[in-house]
Design an enzyme around this catalytic site. Structure first.
Site, PDB file in Angstrom:
ATOM      1  N   ASP A 124      52.316  61.877 -78.440  1.00 35.19           N
ATOM      2  CA  ASP A 124      51.417  62.636 -79.309  1.00 35.19           C
ATOM      3  C   ASP A 124      52.000  62.799 -80.712  1.00 35.19           C
ATOM      4  O   ASP A 124      53.196  62.643 -80.932  1.00 35.19           O
ATOM      5  CB  ASP A 124      51.155  64.019 -78.712  1.00 35.19           C
ATOM      6  CG  ASP A 124      52.428  64.846 -78.613  1.00 35.19           C
ATOM      7  OD1 ASP A 124      53.460  64.290 -78.178  1.00 35.19           O
ATOM      8  OD2 ASP A 124      52.406  66.043 -78.970  1.00 35.19           O
ATOM      9  N   GLU A 125      51.121  63.125 -81.633  1.00 35.52           N
ATOM     10  CA  GLU A 125      51.470  63.563 -82.998  1.00 35.52           C
ATOM     11  C   GLU A 125      52.512  62.664 -83.681  1.00 35.52           C
ATOM     12  O   GLU A 125      53.518  63.133 -84.206  1.00 35.52           O
ATOM     13  CB  GLU A 125      51.986  65.012 -82.961  1.00 35.52           C
ATOM     14  CG  GLU A 125      50.945  66.002 -82.501  1.00 35.52           C
ATOM     15  CD  GLU A 125      51.446  67.429 -82.530  1.00 35.52           C
ATOM     16  OE1 GLU A 125      50.688  68.325 -82.957  1.00 35.52           O
ATOM     17  OE2 GLU A 125      52.601  67.671 -82.131  1.00 35.52           O
ATOM     18  N   VAL A 126      52.246  61.372 -83.689  1.00 33.80           N
ATOM     19  CA  VAL A 126      53.155  60.444 -84.367  1.00 33.80           C
ATOM     20  C   VAL A 126      52.765  60.357 -85.840  1.00 33.80           C
ATOM     21  O   VAL A 126      51.652  59.955 -86.177  1.00 33.80           O
ATOM     22  CB  VAL A 126      53.104  59.049 -83.710  1.00 33.80           C
ATOM     23  CG1 VAL A 126      54.076  58.098 -84.419  1.00 33.80           C
ATOM     24  CG2 VAL A 126      53.438  59.151 -82.229  1.00 33.80           C
TER      25      VAL A 126
END
Length: 533
Positions: A326-328
């Site tokens: 997530d949230e790269v």
């Protein structure tokens, strides 16, 4: 003639609660038949025993330990408040001083898995006290229900109502996430959380063990990860012994432990111990001294991941590993000329989600090689990464109901199993009775076929650690997490807030008696208030 009350899930039960304490069980069983008739139980004479028909017997580690544990729990308040005189208890007519436990399937030394059966039947009748279950895991759930059925009369005597219960969980995966990177949580706090999970029939501890701020997991193959990445290399780490302690403590309570090692983002703490793992960020065509996500263009990255996840696969026995995803943040990748050149070679154009997918797919192949499967956060699905059919997509985005329900519909339409957490971020607090919001969630309220809805295997309450450490973990979790537990265990028709408030208030008092510092729901009191152990 006994006057029986049959109550099925979903009915308004508050008036009955005033007469039948049996109905204060949390989470609410699927079907209960109860009577005002009670049987006395002597704290001196009562014991658990294996039924002659049981496929497991003395020497079963799970149930032997559970019998000892519940023997302590059942009468923990006897010394503080003995009530009736000892001689009265000893001479009392307790017709059945034992609960006979019968398990139909052999096996006591394994770990629980996603497909483990947890159903049980509990009979408290003139013929005796009997708990039957297909597996030891179901027997554990039945023992907790039996524990909650026992109550004390005005004179302090222990009694249990005549009761027949048939029970099983609605969802197979009922989890609780703890974040031990943003604030280190002592092992003792984790174990107490596992106790609370057992009381509420949660069955998955999602251990978000590392993240950007710190790397407390002490790796055998790569000790520099915690030496350089933990807040303190000696006091703020989880040793191999610590991990084994958590795993066994959870196993004995029928709780799976799923570890999460989130990549390629959320890895700043990894980079301190593994030089070259993270992507150097550039400014004006020169390195600026900061680092971004894992560098997905280097062979050395995958050599490291193969060795590291080989260790993780060995240490954590569950079939599933949570790989994050997530949230790269793509900005660092975009700034790096070597990454840009790789993008051209791979013909990814300017779509950096393709680069992320390239990395995630290779990591999935590594984990699959070790005989494991994986859970991933929803971005991996949203970015169209090729995944195995048994992948579980963890839905966490969506502040409004329609967003996460649409995501569940999309994930299941694609044929993947789904897990819901979006409405159950318990680290987010509000003034008032915010437990009701968690309680009223319905995970299957999306447009989809019955086959799609069968792919929703459950959900998880999440306790992220930005503002949570050992000082406020327990009261922020409990009893709010119990609202999620009932939603995932009990029938979908169990929605009456008045009834839930009454039962949850009583359950909160029970948690206090167990030494768990659960916060109040509203104005009121418990007969036995919390006392520091």
């Amino acid at each position: 003639m006994d006057i029986f009350r049959v109550f099925h899930v979903g009915l308004a039960l508050l008036p009955l609660l005033l007469v039948f304490p049996v109905e204060a069980v949390w989470p609410l069983p699927q079907v209960t038949v109860s009577s005002p008739q009670v049987y006395p139980i002597s704290p001196f004479a009562f014991r658990f025993q294996y039924s002659a028909s049981s496929a497991v017997w003395e020497g079963c580690s799970v149930l032997d330990e559970a019998f000892n544990r519940y023997s302590r729990i059942l009468f923990a308040d006897w010394e503080q408040n003995p009530g009736t005189r000892t001689e009265d208890v000893l001479s009392g007519a307790a017709p059945f001083p034992t609960l006979a436990v019968s398990v139909s399937t052999p096996g006591c030394d394994d770990y629980p898995q996603l497909d483990s059966k947890e159903n049980y039947k509990l009979s408290i009748s003139d013929q005796g006290f009997l708990l039957t279950a297909d597996t030891v895991w179901g027997a554990l759930r039945g023992l907790e229900t039996f524990n909650q059925l026992i109550w004390r009369t005005a004179d302090g005597s222990y009694v249990i109502n005549k009761t027949e219960i048939t029970d099983y969980p609605r969802f197979a995966h009922r989890g609780l996430l703890l974040d031990t990177s943003r604030h280190y949580l002592p092992v003792k706090a984790i174990l107490q959380t596992l106790d609370g999970m057992a009381y509420t029939k949660f069955n998955v501890f999602h251990w978000h063990i590392v993240d950007d701020p710190s790397f407390p997991y002490q790796s055998v193959l790569f000790p520099q990860l915690s030496k350089k990445g933990a807040y303190h290399p000696e006091t703020h780490v989880y040793t191999s012994s610590d991990v084994k302690t958590v795993l066994e403590y959870a196993r004995l309570r029928g709780i799976r432990v799923i570890s999460e090692f989130d990549t390629p983002g959320h890895t700043q703490s990894w980079g301190r111990g593994v030089p070259g793992l993270l992507t150097p960020c550039y400014r004006k065509e020169k390195p600026c001294g900061t680092y971004g996500p894992v560098n997905p263009t280097l062979n050395s990255t995958y050599h490291f991941m193969a060795e590291f996840f080989n260790e993780v696969s060995y240490v954590f026995p569950d079939f599933y590993i949570h790989l994050g995803g997530d949230e790269v943040d793509f900005n660092c990748w975009k700034s790096n000329p070597h990454i840009q050149e790789f993008m051209k070679i791979m013909q990814f154009g300017d779509d950096y989600s393709k680069l992320e997918s390239f990395y995630i797919k290779k990591l999935m192949d590594i984990v699959s090689w070790y005989g494991k499967s994986y859970l991933v956060w929803q971005e991996v699905f949203d970015n169209c990464v090729e995944m195995r059919n048994d992948t579980v997509v963890h839905v966490w985005k969506g502040d409004i109901k329609s967003a996460y329900l649409q995501e569940l519909a999309a994930v299941t339409k694609a044929g993947y199993r789904a897990l819901l957490s979006s409405p159950w971020y318990l680290n987010v607090i509000a003034y008032g009775q915010d437990w009701t919001q968690a309680y009223q969630v319905e995970p299957l309220l999306f447009d989809g076929s019955p086959e799609q809805k069968a792919l929703v295997i459950g959900g998880e309450a999440c306790m992220w650690g930005e503002y949570v450490d050992v000082t406020n973990l327990t009261p922020r979790l409990w009893p709010r997490a119990a609202a999620v537990a009932e939603r995932l265990w009990s029938n979908a028709t169990v929605r009456n807030l008045q009834d839930a408030y009454s039962r949850l208030s009583e359950f909160r008092c029970r948690l206090l008696r167990h030494g768990i510092r659960a916060q109040p729901l509203f104005v009121g009191f418990c007969e036995q208030e919390f006392e520091e152990l």
